[in-house]
Design a protein around this motif. Structure first.
Motif, short mmCIF file in Angstrom:
data_model
loop_
_atom_site.label_atom_id
_atom_site.label_comp_id
_atom_site.label_asym_id
_atom_site.label_seq_id
_atom_site.Cartn_x
_atom_site.Cartn_y
_atom_site.Cartn_z
N GLU A 22 53.86 41.64 46.75
CA GLU A 22 53.99 40.89 48.00
C GLU A 22 52.59 40.46 48.42
O GLU A 22 51.71 41.30 48.63
CB GLU A 22 54.62 41.76 49.09
CG GLU A 22 54.97 41.03 50.36
CD GLU A 22 56.27 40.26 50.27
OE1 GLU A 22 56.64 39.63 51.27
OE2 GLU A 22 56.93 40.29 49.21
N ALA A 23 52.36 39.16 48.52
CA ALA A 23 51.02 38.66 48.80
C ALA A 23 51.10 37.44 49.71
O ALA A 23 52.15 36.81 49.85
CB ALA A 23 50.30 38.30 47.51
N THR A 24 49.96 37.11 50.30
CA THR A 24 49.85 35.89 51.10
C THR A 24 48.98 34.89 50.36
O THR A 24 47.84 35.20 50.01
CB THR A 24 49.22 36.17 52.48
OG1 THR A 24 50.07 37.06 53.21
CG2 THR A 24 49.06 34.88 53.27
N ASP A 64 45.74 36.98 49.42
CA ASP A 64 45.61 38.27 50.10
C ASP A 64 46.58 39.22 49.41
O ASP A 64 47.80 39.09 49.56
CB ASP A 64 45.95 38.13 51.59
CG ASP A 64 45.77 39.42 52.37
OD1 ASP A 64 45.64 40.49 51.73
OD2 ASP A 64 45.77 39.38 53.60
N PHE A 65 46.02 40.15 48.63
CA PHE A 65 46.87 41.03 47.84
C PHE A 65 47.54 42.13 48.66
O PHE A 65 48.49 42.75 48.18
CB PHE A 65 46.05 41.66 46.71
CG PHE A 65 45.71 40.69 45.61
CD1 PHE A 65 46.66 40.32 44.68
CD2 PHE A 65 44.44 40.13 45.53
CE1 PHE A 65 46.36 39.41 43.67
CE2 PHE A 65 44.12 39.23 44.53
CZ PHE A 65 45.09 38.87 43.59
N LEU A 66 47.06 42.37 49.87
CA LEU A 66 47.67 43.39 50.72
C LEU A 66 47.70 42.92 52.17
O LEU A 66 46.98 43.44 53.03
CB LEU A 66 46.90 44.71 50.60
CG LEU A 66 47.20 45.53 49.35
CD1 LEU A 66 46.14 46.60 49.13
CD2 LEU A 66 48.58 46.17 49.44
N PRO A 67 48.53 41.93 52.46
CA PRO A 67 48.54 41.35 53.82
C PRO A 67 49.02 42.30 54.91
O PRO A 67 48.71 42.08 56.08
CB PRO A 67 49.50 40.15 53.67
CG PRO A 67 50.37 40.50 52.51
CD PRO A 67 49.48 41.26 51.57
N SER A 68 49.73 43.34 54.54
CA SER A 68 50.27 44.25 55.55
C SER A 68 49.36 45.45 55.84
O SER A 68 49.69 46.31 56.65
CB SER A 68 51.65 44.77 55.11
OG SER A 68 51.53 45.52 53.90
N VAL A 69 48.21 45.50 55.16
CA VAL A 69 47.30 46.65 55.32
C VAL A 69 45.91 46.17 55.72
O VAL A 69 45.38 45.24 55.12
CB VAL A 69 47.19 47.45 53.99
CG1 VAL A 69 46.25 48.63 54.15
CG2 VAL A 69 48.56 47.91 53.51
N ARG A 130 37.34 40.91 49.79
CA ARG A 130 37.72 40.22 48.56
C ARG A 130 39.21 40.40 48.26
O ARG A 130 39.88 39.48 47.80
CB ARG A 130 36.91 40.73 47.37
CG ARG A 130 35.46 40.31 47.34
CD ARG A 130 35.25 38.84 47.00
NE ARG A 130 35.94 38.38 45.80
CZ ARG A 130 35.54 38.61 44.54
NH1 ARG A 130 34.44 39.35 44.31
NH2 ARG A 130 36.22 38.13 43.53
N LEU A 131 39.73 41.59 48.51
CA LEU A 131 41.15 41.85 48.26
C LEU A 131 42.04 41.08 49.22
O LEU A 131 43.17 40.72 48.88
CB LEU A 131 41.44 43.34 48.36
CG LEU A 131 40.93 44.19 47.18
CD1 LEU A 131 40.93 45.67 47.56
CD2 LEU A 131 41.80 43.96 45.95
N HIS A 132 41.52 40.81 50.42
CA HIS A 132 42.27 40.04 51.42
C HIS A 132 42.04 38.54 51.27
O HIS A 132 42.79 37.74 51.84
CB HIS A 132 41.86 40.46 52.83
CG HIS A 132 42.48 41.75 53.29
ND1 HIS A 132 43.83 42.03 53.19
CD2 HIS A 132 41.92 42.85 53.88
CE1 HIS A 132 44.08 43.23 53.70
NE2 HIS A 132 42.94 43.75 54.11
#
Length: 204
Positions: A22-24, A64-69, A130-132
């Protein structure tokens, strides 16, 4: 349409082919938070297909590989509570291990074997950013062969919105995707095709 790559990132997507997260995906025009699928050619899944409607060759976009965190907050908390843990171990709480290992090589390769307690807050913040905000630049798309929807078509100002009849040629009707109407994924384009066809059928 799915995105394709010809740079080093293509090797990454090939190795991760079949994995989904799940990504943005976002650019200056739009943003979509849905499933992102890695393929042997590049990136697919709903988030990629949606954003491709707002993308042109030569442009980049962000993932964004972790949009919820909030990763920086997450890292700071873990630095206090689990200082001996490696970043990749922490991130496998949220992402598939194979994805984490590829991102590790791309983003924090120089501290892969350093426990989080020994990584500076500046480095943790950079890694989180970078991960976001991971930028990619596709070389193209897979084209019409795998397209879900098409853009463009007959200008809607030239067609009656009530009957779908051409304003320039009596007895000529346009419905569905031949018109310049494009909806997001999720059945909207089917609904437009059915609704416009029904409207036209009332007057044919």
């Amino acid at each position: 349409m799915p995105f394709t790559f010809s740079d080093g990132f293509k090797e990454v997507t090939t190795r991760l082919s079949g994995n989904a997260v799940e990504a943005t995906l976002s650019n200056e025009l739009n943003s979509f938070t849905e499933a992102l699928l890695f393929t042997h050619r590049g990136l697919s899944g709903p988030s990629s297909l949606q954003l491709s409607n707002y993308w042109n060759i030569g442009q980049s976009f962000k993932v964004d590989f972790l949009p919820s965190v909030d990763l920086f907050d997450f890292f700071k908390f873990k630095k206090q509570s689990q200082p001996k843990v490696l970043l990749r171990t922490l991130l496998t709480e949220h992402l598939p291990k194979s994805v984490v290992l590829e991102l590790q090589n791309l983003i924090w390769a120089e501290v892969t074997e350093t426990s989080i307690g020994n990584i500076s807050d500046d480095k943790l913040e950079q890694t989180a950013k970078r991960l976001h905000d991971f930028e990619v630049k596709p070389s193209g798309t897979e084209g019409y062969r795998t397209a879900e929807v098409t853009l463009g078509g007959v200008d809607t100002t030239e067609v009656s919105s009530k009957t779908m009849e051409s304003k320039k040629q009596k007895g000529l009707f346009f419905v569905g995707e031949i018109l310049d109407v494009t909806g997001h994924l999720g059945g909207f384009n089917f609904q437009w095709a059915w609704s416009s066809a029904h409207a036209a059928s009332e007057y044919v």
